[in-house]
Design a protein around this motif. Sequence first.
Motif, mmCIF file in Angstrom:
data_model
loop_
_atom_site.group_PDB
_atom_site.id
_atom_site.type_symbol
_atom_site.label_atom_id
_atom_site.label_comp_id
_atom_site.label_asym_id
_atom_site.label_seq_id
_atom_site.Cartn_x
_atom_site.Cartn_y
_atom_site.Cartn_z
ATOM 1 N N LEU A 1 -3.008 -0.129 -12.556
ATOM 2 C CA LEU A 1 -3.596 -1.308 -13.192
ATOM 3 C C LEU A 1 -3.581 -2.455 -12.193
ATOM 4 O O LEU A 1 -2.534 -2.763 -11.625
ATOM 5 C CB LEU A 1 -2.811 -1.692 -14.451
ATOM 6 C CG LEU A 1 -3.286 -2.936 -15.192
ATOM 7 C CD1 LEU A 1 -4.708 -2.729 -15.727
ATOM 8 C CD2 LEU A 1 -2.340 -3.265 -16.336
ATOM 9 N N PHE A 2 -4.741 -3.086 -11.991
ATOM 10 C CA PHE A 2 -4.876 -4.131 -10.961
ATOM 11 C C PHE A 2 -4.330 -3.614 -9.638
ATOM 12 O O PHE A 2 -3.609 -4.304 -8.918
ATOM 13 C CB PHE A 2 -4.171 -5.429 -11.366
ATOM 14 C CG PHE A 2 -4.589 -5.978 -12.692
ATOM 15 C CD1 PHE A 2 -5.918 -6.308 -12.926
ATOM 16 C CD2 PHE A 2 -3.672 -6.163 -13.704
ATOM 17 C CE1 PHE A 2 -6.303 -6.814 -14.151
ATOM 18 C CE2 PHE A 2 -4.046 -6.670 -14.934
ATOM 19 C CZ PHE A 2 -5.373 -6.994 -15.156
ATOM 20 N N THR A 3 -4.679 -2.387 -9.318
ATOM 21 C CA THR A 3 -4.079 -1.685 -8.191
ATOM 22 C C THR A 3 -4.317 -2.380 -6.866
ATOM 23 O O THR A 3 -3.384 -2.556 -6.082
ATOM 24 C CB THR A 3 -4.618 -0.242 -8.123
ATOM 25 O OG1 THR A 3 -4.422 0.366 -9.397
ATOM 26 C CG2 THR A 3 -3.924 0.557 -7.052
ATOM 27 N N ARG A 4 -5.548 -2.777 -6.608
ATOM 28 C CA ARG A 4 -5.839 -3.386 -5.303
ATOM 29 C C ARG A 4 -5.089 -4.710 -5.108
ATOM 30 O O ARG A 4 -4.443 -4.886 -4.074
ATOM 31 C CB ARG A 4 -7.345 -3.546 -5.124
ATOM 32 C CG ARG A 4 -8.019 -2.241 -4.789
ATOM 33 C CD ARG A 4 -9.464 -2.448 -4.360
ATOM 34 N NE ARG A 4 -9.951 -1.287 -3.672
ATOM 35 C CZ ARG A 4 -10.846 -0.448 -4.163
ATOM 36 N NH1 ARG A 4 -11.382 -0.656 -5.344
ATOM 37 N NH2 ARG A 4 -11.235 0.594 -3.459
ATOM 38 N N PRO A 5 -5.158 -5.663 -6.061
ATOM 39 C CA PRO A 5 -4.396 -6.899 -5.844
ATOM 40 C C PRO A 5 -2.877 -6.655 -5.752
ATOM 41 O O PRO A 5 -2.196 -7.272 -4.934
ATOM 42 C CB PRO A 5 -4.726 -7.766 -7.058
ATOM 43 C CG PRO A 5 -5.919 -7.171 -7.684
ATOM 44 C CD PRO A 5 -5.985 -5.745 -7.258
ATOM 45 N N ALA A 6 -2.358 -5.758 -6.578
ATOM 46 C CA ALA A 6 -0.921 -5.458 -6.540
ATOM 47 C C ALA A 6 -0.540 -4.846 -5.193
ATOM 48 O O ALA A 6 0.506 -5.186 -4.624
ATOM 49 C CB ALA A 6 -0.540 -4.521 -7.681
ATOM 50 N N ALA A 7 -1.368 -3.957 -4.685
ATOM 51 C CA ALA A 7 -1.081 -3.322 -3.401
ATOM 52 C C ALA A 7 -1.175 -4.319 -2.247
ATOM 53 O O ALA A 7 -0.368 -4.255 -1.309
ATOM 54 C CB ALA A 7 -2.027 -2.140 -3.171
ATOM 55 N N ILE A 8 -2.116 -5.247 -2.314
ATOM 56 C CA ILE A 8 -2.219 -6.282 -1.275
ATOM 57 C C ILE A 8 -0.958 -7.150 -1.269
ATOM 58 O O ILE A 8 -0.396 -7.451 -0.217
ATOM 59 C CB ILE A 8 -3.471 -7.163 -1.501
ATOM 60 C CG1 ILE A 8 -4.741 -6.366 -1.236
ATOM 61 C CG2 ILE A 8 -3.431 -8.429 -0.653
ATOM 62 C CD1 ILE A 8 -5.096 -6.174 0.202
ATOM 63 N N LEU A 9 -0.517 -7.568 -2.456
ATOM 64 C CA LEU A 9 0.696 -8.385 -2.554
ATOM 65 C C LEU A 9 1.912 -7.606 -2.056
ATOM 66 O O LEU A 9 2.749 -8.139 -1.310
ATOM 67 C CB LEU A 9 0.900 -8.855 -3.997
ATOM 68 C CG LEU A 9 2.110 -9.740 -4.257
ATOM 69 C CD1 LEU A 9 2.083 -11.002 -3.388
ATOM 70 C CD2 LEU A 9 2.161 -10.111 -5.731
ATOM 71 N N ALA A 10 2.027 -6.355 -2.439
ATOM 72 C CA ALA A 10 3.148 -5.524 -1.990
ATOM 73 C C ALA A 10 3.118 -5.339 -0.473
ATOM 74 O O ALA A 10 4.149 -5.448 0.199
ATOM 75 C CB ALA A 10 3.114 -4.167 -2.692
ATOM 76 N N SER A 11 1.941 -5.082 0.070
ATOM 77 C CA SER A 11 1.809 -4.907 1.514
ATOM 78 C C SER A 11 2.195 -6.187 2.252
ATOM 79 O O SER A 11 2.937 -6.148 3.239
ATOM 80 C CB SER A 11 0.365 -4.522 1.863
ATOM 81 O OG SER A 11 0.208 -4.417 3.266
ATOM 82 N N GLY A 12 1.717 -7.315 1.760
ATOM 83 C CA GLY A 12 2.049 -8.592 2.388
ATOM 84 C C GLY A 12 3.534 -8.898 2.334
ATOM 85 O O GLY A 12 4.110 -9.400 3.302
ATOM 86 N N SER A 13 4.162 -8.580 1.214
ATOM 87 C CA SER A 13 5.598 -8.853 1.109
ATOM 88 C C SER A 13 6.393 -7.973 2.071
ATOM 89 O O SER A 13 7.392 -8.410 2.643
ATOM 90 C CB SER A 13 6.086 -8.667 -0.333
ATOM 91 O OG SER A 13 6.167 -7.319 -0.688
ATOM 92 N N MET A 14 5.947 -6.754 2.269
ATOM 93 C CA MET A 14 6.644 -5.875 3.200
ATOM 94 C C MET A 14 6.368 -6.258 4.648
ATOM 95 O O MET A 14 7.257 -6.143 5.509
ATOM 96 C CB MET A 14 6.263 -4.411 2.950
ATOM 97 C CG MET A 14 6.845 -3.855 1.672
ATOM 98 S SD MET A 14 8.654 -3.748 1.688
ATOM 99 C CE MET A 14 9.122 -5.257 0.848
#
Length: 151
Positions: free
Chosen positions: A69-82
């Motif tokens: 759910l909201f996969t792309r925005p969630a993945a972008i945020l997760a990638s940026g945090s890492m």
Amino acid sequence: MSSPRFAQITWPLFRVVIGLLFACHGLASLFGLLGGSRGTGEPIPVGVWPNWYAALIQLCCGLLVMIGLFTRPAAILASGSMAYAYFVVHQPEGLMPIQNGGVTPALYAWTFLIIAAFGAGPWSVDELISSRRAKAPEPAPRVAEPVAERA
């Protein structure tokens, strides 16, 4: 066997497993579960910058990616945090991830970037929503009713 056929199975499994593993980091840090923050058995105190906020991102984005759910925005945020974790916490200790202990954040950063690029794929809430939108009938256009003449 063709690789597109396997991709229909392996991509959603990959997304689910990565999301689950990432959410487990958040559970450990926020609630002291699964060994707690850095294996201490304790949670991170609420509001501690940046660790508590990173744990919140891990839990929320991990769950969103896992269910798709909201996969792309969630993945972008997760990638940026890492990426932030890698460059701010680990990279000053050494150039290469194997030297500075930053292998996990580096792998998560790149993995979530790939998930953001390819999207949720099958077996996801995003796919369910888009398929329902595609099947929804278009509403009929409204026709203006004639105005009655006054005598």
